[in-house]
Design a protein around this motif. Structure first.
Motif, short mmCIF file in Angstrom:
data_model
loop_
_atom_site.label_atom_id
_atom_site.label_comp_id
_atom_site.label_asym_id
_atom_site.label_seq_id
_atom_site.Cartn_x
_atom_site.Cartn_y
_atom_site.Cartn_z
N VAL A 82 8.14 12.01 -7.35
CA VAL A 82 7.09 11.92 -8.37
C VAL A 82 6.11 10.85 -7.92
O VAL A 82 6.51 9.76 -7.49
N ILE A 83 4.82 11.16 -8.00
CA ILE A 83 3.79 10.24 -7.54
C ILE A 83 3.07 9.63 -8.75
O ILE A 83 2.67 10.35 -9.67
N ILE A 88 0.84 -1.19 0.00
CA ILE A 88 0.00 0.00 0.00
C ILE A 88 0.88 1.24 0.00
O ILE A 88 1.71 1.43 0.89
N GLN A 89 0.75 2.05 -1.04
CA GLN A 89 1.50 3.30 -1.18
C GLN A 89 2.99 3.12 -0.87
O GLN A 89 3.54 3.79 0.00
N ALA A 122 -1.44 8.33 -14.00
CA ALA A 122 -0.81 9.58 -14.41
C ALA A 122 0.25 9.95 -13.39
O ALA A 122 0.24 9.48 -12.24
N LEU A 123 1.18 10.80 -13.80
CA LEU A 123 2.24 11.27 -12.91
C LEU A 123 1.87 12.61 -12.29
O LEU A 123 1.19 13.43 -12.90
N GLN A 154 -3.22 8.09 -4.67
CA GLN A 154 -1.76 8.06 -4.74
C GLN A 154 -1.28 6.62 -4.54
O GLN A 154 -1.43 6.05 -3.47
N LEU A 155 -0.69 6.05 -5.59
CA LEU A 155 -0.34 4.64 -5.57
C LEU A 155 1.11 4.36 -5.20
O LEU A 155 1.41 3.41 -4.49
N LEU A 156 2.02 5.18 -5.71
CA LEU A 156 3.46 4.87 -5.60
C LEU A 156 4.26 6.15 -5.70
O LEU A 156 3.96 7.00 -6.54
N ARG A 157 5.26 6.29 -4.82
CA ARG A 157 6.14 7.46 -4.89
C ARG A 157 7.51 7.04 -5.42
O ARG A 157 8.10 6.07 -4.95
N PHE A 158 7.98 7.79 -6.42
CA PHE A 158 9.34 7.62 -6.92
C PHE A 158 10.21 8.71 -6.30
O PHE A 158 9.91 9.90 -6.42
#
Length: 476
Positions: free
Chosen positions: A303-304, A227-228, A254-255, A318-322
């Motif tokens: 970047v999310i 999760i996230q 989307a970013l 919000q799924l994933l943070r780079f």
């Protein structure tokens, strides 16, 4: 309000001698899932399955379908069904022209069947809903890998139980490579990431809640089983392989900050050319490969990856943070202007109308008014011929979305609601979305070398488990 149910639950916790942190105790006393601090865990990377033996022409693998647990929430073991104890299952990396033979042993108390989604395989290795592995038994699946490079995935397909067993974890990525794709110099190695996206509902103890056709309550979205999560990246190009493994949830990725991505592939492999896109929409079972160039963002910034399907109110938006490194790097990968030539699928000699709709009794979903009978042949096709399928979603009055997935072949999506689809969605495809009340036209060439019985169905797993499936027989 503190109810009798909460008191009983608290008594069970105390009686077991458990001491929970405050946030977990609060979750255990409610129906809300435990709290996960956003971007506090690293993105899990599913392990790559290694061959147990290899010959000149094939690699031999072993997998076990087994119950297992994962730490989705801090300090909690969530009960799952898994391949080899991994959530998602291990990634299989194969090579075009080199076969993979996978021995699958079922350690569940229920039957299981493995379908390699998008694969060109003989019917006995396709994972037909009746070709199940009994508890305690094993089955060999032969995958010739005779098709172009693509991001495929595998999942359970046992009759009537596939929706629940996939929901509980029985999915994994299967990647085919080939020399033509290697020569393009796309990002590879650590810069090539499979992202398996799915949703779920969890109770106050962090356990999965299963109810058939319960999409609205599955509000937690996971990426590679987390999760996230967060992932550290270098300021360079990455290849992201996106797989929507949800039972019923579409996503629109989307970013943020907003920046275009470059889509290079669809379900069955590379597009003819790269396409710049502000967002990528994937319905269940659809895949896309995109290139994200993190050098276009400020060094040291974040970047999310977001799911914007339902706008600002999207659950789990919000799924994933780079996390981009602060030092520049050399990047020798490229995105060429041309990716692959696609052969013509020919001119259709047969036109079919396929109707997807809920039965008036509201007890099952139907194809052409019929509930699935796994022993019935619903239509026959001739190998080598091209057909035009007009797939109708007749559930406009209910606003029920559906999709169409054909086993064995890739097809071209021609139009939806009378309008041509974008080139990023046209070809090669094995699953196409069919929104409520709309008609989608697909061009299918049955050019596989195999004949036999193969299913086609809605790939909302809850719908296919409720009988929205049919059989086609491919004749010589």
């Amino acid at each position: 309000m503190f109810s009798r149910r909460d008191a009983l639950r608290l008594g069970a916790i105390a009686g077991a001698g458990m001491v929970l942190p405050a946030h977990q105790l609060a979750s255990a006393l409610s129906d809300d899932p435990p709290v996960v601090t956003p971007f506090s865990v690293p993105l899990p990377i599913p392990p790559v399955l290694r061959p147990v033996t290899s010959s000149r022409s094939a690699d031999h693998y072993e997998m076990v379908v087994t119950p297992a647990t994962a730490r989705i929430f801090p300090g909690i073991d969530t009960q799952l069904l898994t391949f080899n104890g991994s959530f998602p299952g291990p990634t299989i990396k194969s090579r075009r022209g080199r076969a993979a033979v996978v021995k699958v042993t079922n350690k569940l108390s229920t039957p299981a069947a493995v379908h390699l989604h998008g694969a060109n395989v003989a019917p006995e290795s396709d994972g037909h809903p009746l070709d199940t592995i009994d508890p305690g038994a094993s089955r060999l699946y032969h995958y010739p890998n005779s098709q172009p490079a693509a991001t495929l995935w595998y999942h359970d397909h046992a009759h009537h139980v596939e929706a629940e067993q996939v929901y509980r974890g029985l999915t994994g990525a299967y990647l085919i490579s080939d020399p033509e794709t290697d020569a393009l110099r796309l990002p590879s190695g650590e810069f090539d990431l499979p992202l398996v996206i799915r949703d779920a509902q969890f109770d106050g103890e962090g356990q999965l809640v299963w109810k058939l056709d319960d999409f609205a309550n599955r509000k937690t979205v996971l990426v590679n089983g987390a999760i996230q999560p967060t992932h550290k990246v270098k300021p360079r190009k990455y290849r992201l392989r996106l797989i929507n493994a949800a039972n019923s949830r579409p996503v629109r990725l989307a970013l943020s900050p907003t920046k275009d991505v470059v889509q290079i592939a669809s379900d069955g492999g590379l597009l003819a050319r790269p396409v710049n896109r502000p967002e990528v929409e994937l319905w269940p079972a659809e895949r896309a490969e995109i290139i994200v160039d993190f050098s276009k963002f400020p060094l040291g910034s974040n970047v999310i990856l977001e799911n914007t399907f339902n706008g600002p109110e999207t659950p789990g938006r919000q799924l994933l943070r780079f996390e981009i490194a602060s030092q520049p790097v050399t990047d020798d990968s490229v995105v060429p202007a041309k990716l692959r030539d696609h052969e013509s699928l020919g001119t259709p000699t047969v036109t079919r109308r396929i109707v997807l709709a809920r039965d008036p009794t509201n007890t099952f979903y139907a194809i052409d008014g019929k509930a699935y009978d796994p022993k019935r042949i619903d239509l026959t096709v001739k190998r080598g011929t091209t057909e035009l399928w007009e797939v109708v979603n007749d559930d406009g009055q209910y606003n029920f979305p559906h999709s169409i997935h054909l086993h064995l072949v890739q097809f071209r999506v021609l139009e939806r609601a009378g309008q041509p689809v974008g080139e990023w969605e046209a070809y090669p495809k094995d699953t196409a979305r069919v929104p409520a009340g709309q008609t989608v036209k697909i061009l299918v060439k049955f050019d596989s070398e195999y004949t036999g019985v193969y299913p086609f169905h809605c790939h909302f797993f809850d719908h296919s488990s409720m009988a929205m499936m049919a059989n086609m027989q491919v004749l010589p």
